[in-house]
Scaffold this motif. Structure first.
Motif, short mmCIF file in Angstrom:
data_model
loop_
_atom_site.label_atom_id
_atom_site.label_comp_id
_atom_site.label_asym_id
_atom_site.label_seq_id
_atom_site.Cartn_x
_atom_site.Cartn_y
_atom_site.Cartn_z
N PRO A 119 0.83 -1.21 0.00
CA PRO A 119 0.00 0.00 0.00
C PRO A 119 0.86 1.25 0.00
O PRO A 119 1.86 1.33 0.71
CB PRO A 119 -0.78 -0.13 1.31
N VAL A 120 0.46 2.24 -0.82
CA VAL A 120 1.28 3.44 -0.98
C VAL A 120 0.36 4.65 -1.05
O VAL A 120 -0.74 4.59 -1.60
CB VAL A 120 2.15 3.32 -2.25
N GLY A 151 -7.09 1.72 2.04
CA GLY A 151 -7.43 2.09 3.40
C GLY A 151 -6.90 3.48 3.70
O GLY A 151 -6.63 4.26 2.79
N ARG A 152 -6.74 3.78 4.98
CA ARG A 152 -6.18 5.07 5.40
C ARG A 152 -5.03 4.80 6.36
O ARG A 152 -5.16 4.02 7.32
CB ARG A 152 -7.24 5.96 6.05
N ARG A 153 -3.91 5.44 6.08
CA ARG A 153 -2.71 5.24 6.88
C ARG A 153 -2.88 5.86 8.26
O ARG A 153 -3.43 6.96 8.39
CB ARG A 153 -1.53 5.87 6.14
N ARG A 154 -2.42 5.18 9.29
CA ARG A 154 -2.52 5.68 10.65
C ARG A 154 -1.37 6.65 10.96
O ARG A 154 -0.52 6.40 11.79
CB ARG A 154 -2.50 4.52 11.64
N THR A 155 -1.36 7.73 10.21
CA THR A 155 -0.38 8.79 10.38
C THR A 155 -1.13 10.11 10.34
O THR A 155 -2.30 10.16 9.94
CB THR A 155 0.69 8.75 9.27
N PRO A 156 -0.49 11.22 10.76
CA PRO A 156 -1.17 12.51 10.73
C PRO A 156 -1.78 12.80 9.35
O PRO A 156 -1.14 12.62 8.31
CB PRO A 156 -0.05 13.50 11.06
N GLY A 157 -3.04 13.23 9.37
CA GLY A 157 -3.76 13.50 8.12
C GLY A 157 -4.46 12.28 7.56
O GLY A 157 -5.26 12.39 6.64
N ARG A 158 -4.15 11.09 8.09
CA ARG A 158 -4.76 9.83 7.63
C ARG A 158 -4.86 9.75 6.11
O ARG A 158 -5.94 9.63 5.54
CB ARG A 158 -6.14 9.64 8.26
N THR A 161 -4.44 5.15 1.18
CA THR A 161 -3.47 4.26 0.55
C THR A 161 -4.08 3.64 -0.71
O THR A 161 -5.28 3.37 -0.77
CB THR A 161 -3.03 3.14 1.50
N PHE A 162 -3.23 3.42 -1.71
CA PHE A 162 -3.66 2.86 -2.98
C PHE A 162 -3.10 1.44 -3.15
O PHE A 162 -2.02 1.11 -2.66
CB PHE A 162 -3.19 3.72 -4.15
N GLY A 163 -3.85 0.63 -3.88
CA GLY A 163 -3.40 -0.71 -4.25
C GLY A 163 -3.99 -1.08 -5.59
O GLY A 163 -4.85 -0.38 -6.12
N GLY A 210 -5.07 -7.86 2.28
CA GLY A 210 -5.47 -7.47 3.62
C GLY A 210 -4.83 -6.16 4.04
O GLY A 210 -3.76 -5.79 3.55
N LEU A 211 -5.48 -5.46 4.95
CA LEU A 211 -4.95 -4.19 5.45
C LEU A 211 -3.70 -4.44 6.27
O LEU A 211 -3.59 -5.42 6.99
CB LEU A 211 -6.00 -3.47 6.29
N GLY A 212 -2.74 -3.50 6.17
CA GLY A 212 -1.53 -3.59 6.96
C GLY A 212 -1.78 -3.14 8.38
O GLY A 212 -2.84 -2.60 8.72
N ASP A 213 -0.78 -3.35 9.23
CA ASP A 213 -0.91 -2.97 10.63
C ASP A 213 -1.07 -1.46 10.80
O ASP A 213 -1.57 -0.99 11.83
CB ASP A 213 0.31 -3.44 11.42
#
Length: 237
Positions: A119-120, A151-158, A161-163, A210-213
């Motif tokens: 995911p990027v 999904g949405r990355r668990r970082t500031p700004g959420r 992510t693309f796949g 599957g979604l990453g951690d």
């Protein structure tokens, strides 16, 4: 059960197996299910239509071998199955109407980055390319059905992510993301120059939907925020 031969009950993980006649019938059913579908058919769906005890992977592997030398091949696409024209005969059935619009260099670069690095996020894509990525480029790949929001990355700004999608695998004749060409294959195809840095590496795709951690699933509110759904708030009367 009539027509089913039970394995030794004491054997760990033992499964019922079909007698030869029922297995042949199961093979015919599986063949018909894939042939009748316009989209790749999942192994789960095939299993739900076959007699109890049918070994779906073995049945599909046998059908795949039967069609290997035919004008159409049975191909696996991320645990789904589909009939496709044999690669060496694709020129025979190509028509102007079915010709896919060529992607721009920018779109190809973005698609390759997503394929190998997923995911990027958009920011990560731009960091790899060294230039900004227009929304139009991502829209073209979305419309082609080759990339998706993961999904949405668990970082500031959420950030989103693309796949890639199953249609991406299907279009490029890949069974799994791990089938993407590696460094030596890309060099052999002339897609990488011979003067690349000695420490240059091609990332190995995870091959996991599957979604990453560090990812959260896309929700309906996220889709509304991204402009993909009409807000569901109740209208005042």
């Amino acid at each position: 059960m009539p027509g089913v031969i039970e394995r030794d009950e004491e054997a760990d993980g033992a499964q019922a197996v079909l007698d030869p006649k029922l297995e042949l019938e199961a093979e015919r059913i599986a063949e018909a299910l894939v042939f009748a579908s316009a989209q790749p058919v999942s192994e789960g769906y095939i299993a739900s239509r076959l007699p109890r005890g049918a070994d779906v992977p073995r049945i599909m592997a046998r059908l795949k071998s039967i069609y290997a030398e035919r004008g159409v091949n049975l191909v696996q696409v991320a645990e789904h199955w589909a009939f496709r024209t044999a690669a060496d005969l694709s020129f025979v059935v190509q028509t102007d109407e079915n010709e896919v619009r060529k992607l721009s260099r920018a779109a190809l670069e973005v698609l390759a980055i997503i394929g190998y690095h997923q995911p990027v996020t958009r920011a990560e894509i731009e960091d790899i390319r060294g230039v900004q990525t227009s929304k139009g480029t991502l829209d073209v790949l979305m419309e082609a059905g080759w990339i998706r929001f993961r999904g949405r990355r668990r970082t500031p700004g959420r950030p989103v992510t693309f796949g890639t999608t199953r249609d991406f695998l299907d279009h490029f004749g890949l069974e799994d993301l791990r089938d993407l060409p590696g460094l030596e294959e890309l060099k052999g195809a002339g897609l990488l120059s011979g003067r690349i840095p000695s420490n240059f590496q091609i990332p190995v795709p995870l091959g996991d939907d599957g979604l990453g951690d560090d990812e959260d699933p896309i929700t309906q509110l996220d889709l509304e925020e991204l402009g993909l759904l009409v807000p569901t708030g109740g209208d005042e009367e």
